[in-house]
Design an enzyme around this catalytic site. Structure first.
Site, PDB file in Angstrom:
ATOM      1  N   ASP A 187     -21.314  -8.676 110.566  1.00 33.35           N
ATOM      2  CA  ASP A 187     -20.839  -9.574 109.192  1.00 33.35           C
ATOM      3  C   ASP A 187     -22.019  -9.797 108.404  1.00 33.35           C
ATOM      4  O   ASP A 187     -22.352  -8.439 107.515  1.00 33.35           O
ATOM      5  CB  ASP A 187     -20.489 -10.576 109.104  1.00 33.35           C
ATOM      6  CG  ASP A 187     -21.736 -11.669 109.914  1.00 33.35           C
ATOM      7  OD1 ASP A 187     -22.303 -11.025 110.673  1.00 33.35           O
ATOM      8  OD2 ASP A 187     -21.245 -12.726 110.349  1.00 33.35           O
ATOM      9  N   HIS A 231     -16.457  -7.193 114.019  1.00 36.92           N
ATOM     10  CA  HIS A 231     -15.447  -8.021 114.934  1.00 36.92           C
ATOM     11  C   HIS A 231     -14.223  -8.873 114.812  1.00 36.92           C
ATOM     12  O   HIS A 231     -14.613  -9.347 113.867  1.00 36.92           O
ATOM     13  CB  HIS A 231     -16.531  -8.105 115.889  1.00 36.92           C
ATOM     14  CG  HIS A 231     -17.050  -9.040 115.356  1.00 36.92           C
ATOM     15  ND1 HIS A 231     -16.787 -10.455 115.752  1.00 36.92           N
ATOM     16  CD2 HIS A 231     -18.736  -9.284 115.150  1.00 36.92           C
ATOM     17  CE1 HIS A 231     -17.517 -11.538 114.996  1.00 36.92           C
ATOM     18  NE2 HIS A 231     -18.369 -10.490 114.984  1.00 36.92           N
TER      19      HIS A 231
END
Length: 483
Positions: A342, A84
């Protein structure tokens, strides 16, 4: 000593050379020329490389390999997974940040001095609790804008793979967390432009454990040891030095190393909101280097190659993408854009052996050089792109299909496989290499046989545009087929 006639000839030749060179934009004076290549290379001193994955996106430091396809090649399939965009701190971090700020303000100081002079006018950038965890919408690094721009940039790079003429719907996949879904939408708007609504079928994939291996966010249920992660220290000597400096400059303060860590942690996110932070210059580059290393340790041991199970977690995506590459664009499709967190991408890197150090990262010192620096591996908006290259023969390479790995827009060659143009790896060798090195997720992580045993949503996906935009309610993909 040269005769005068010879000297005159040399001067004439020099004047002609200057005249021919003077049309170049680098000419700045009669006898001085600007160097045509920058010699400073300040990337290593950029704060963006020393705040881990907390702050704005920056391209990976490259190995000097061209980002565009080699002259003999064309990309015929692209597979990307993206984190994101830039965001606010998590709600779970708010308490620790506020505790550090409260320690400052409870000191009763009415005038701040030294490195903290800016506190005389500075205000915390989160003015509503509802903002915690969301992508930012302000400043030059705001998450929604950088994501949209990334989509537009990839339209230029990979737009030839989109069959607009026949109006074929392109599926995209995202994990179900709100900011990740928003990232997928903004990227799609950037890539497809005004055609986004009717050209995309956005699939929202559940992040639940019940998805087993059929997930962008697979969970290793066998990995139940958090001993190393729980014992990573935030009270480092370098941070205590900073605390002592602030305490001496402002009598009455009683900061410690942990307070300093969370003030630095907070300031990294301020860049995502405002684009700048007065806190950055309050700390030295050495202190920022240590801060960045705390983030390296966090990812290495808790979501990367330092955890013995995360290579297996990453093998889910690596194996499924290998199948796509071997099926090729005609059978599988040419475009696969995916969006997750992540900690879902770093396991894939571990599975592929990218940026994995030969030895575990030490807890008490920084290794120089280090191959595992999260600011260079997975910043906000970090992304891993696999390119399938169709190449003609050259004097050095054969005609065939090759694979390139691109991490944050830098080509990353495999040490053991670079037989293709542009240091790419032949698909056959890439397949053999992965088949040898990838562990089995379901057996190593003890995934129940009743749960999905492999990733299938790239072949079995929602074909509607129902979730392309915000709706009152959406039901994440649970493994069944949509018409």
């Amino acid at each position: 000593m040269a005769p005068l006639a010879s000297l005159g000839a040399l001067l004439m030749a020099a004047s002609v050379a200057v005249a021919s060179y003077s049309n170049r934009p680098s000419y700045i004076g009669r006898d001085t020329f600007a160097a045509p290549y920058d010699q400073s290379f300040q990337e290593g001193y950029s704060i963006l490389k020393h705040i881990g994955g907390l702050g704005p996106y920056s391209n990976r430091m490259s190995f000097g390999i061209g980002r565009d396809p080699p002259d003999s090649c064309a990309v015929d399939q692209v597979i990307m997974i993206r984190r994101h965009g830039e965001r606010y701190p998590q709600g779970s971090d708010a308490g620790k940040i506020n505790a550090a700020l409260d320690k400052l303000y409870s000191s009763g100081k009415t005038e701040w001095k030294g490195d903290l002079t800016f506190l005389n006018w500075w205000k915390y950038y989160v003015d509503s609790e509802g903002l915690y965890g969301l992508e930012t919408e302000t400043g030059p690094y705001n998450g929604l804008l950088t994501t949209y721009k990334h989509g537009a940039e990839y339209r230029v790079r990979y737009g030839h793979l989109w069959d607009q003429k026949h109006n074929k719907t392109v599926p995209m996949w995202t994990s179900e967390f709100e900011r990740v879904v928003q990232t997928a939408r903004k990227f799609g708007e950037g890539f497809f432009g005004w055609n986004y609504t009717n050209s995309v079928s956005l699939n929202v994939i559940s992040e639940g454990v019940k998805m087993g291996a059929n997930s962008l966010t697979p969970v290793c249920t066998a990995d139940n040891s958090t001993k190393t992660c729980d014992n990573l220290s935030h009270d480092l000597p370098a941070f205590r030095v900073a605390a002592d400096r602030f305490n001496k400059q402002n009598s009455g303060l009683n900061l410690n190393g942990t307070d300093i860590f969370y003030l630095m942690f907070m300031s990294a996110f301020e860049l995502n909101v405002r684009g700048y932070s007065d806190w950055i210059d309050a700390f030295t580059l050495d202190e920022w280097k240590w801060f960045g290393y705390t983030q390296d340790l966090q990812f290495y041991y808790c979501a990367g190659p330092g955890d013995p199970f995360y290579k297996a977690v990453g093998s889910v995506y690596a194996n499924a993408s290998l199948t796509l590459l071997n099926q090729g664009p005609k059978k599988a499709g040419p475009i696969f854009f995916n969006f997750a967190h992540d900690t879902n991408i770093t396991p894939i890197l571990a599975a592929l052996g990218i940026a994995s150090p030969s030895e575990d990262l030490p807890l008490d010192k920084i290794p120089f050089p280090s191959t595992y620096e999260i600011g260079n591996i997975m910043p906000m908006g970090g992304h891993l792109t696999l390119e399938r290259l169709s190449c003609n023969a050259t004097v050095a390479t054969e005609k065939g299909t090759y694979v390139r790995v691109v991490l944050n827009e830098a080509v990353v060659p495999f040490t053991s496989c670079q037989d293709g143009p542009g240091f790419s790896c032949s698909l056959s060798d890439y397949t053999e290499m992965l088949n040898k090195m990838l562990p089995d997720f379901t057996s190593e992580c003890k995934i129940k046989s009743s749960l999905p045993q492999h990733l299938s949503f790239w072949w079995d996906y929602n074909k509607t545009s129902e979730y392309n935009h915000q709706t009152a309610e959406y039901i994440p993909y649970q493994g069944h087929h949509f018409v």
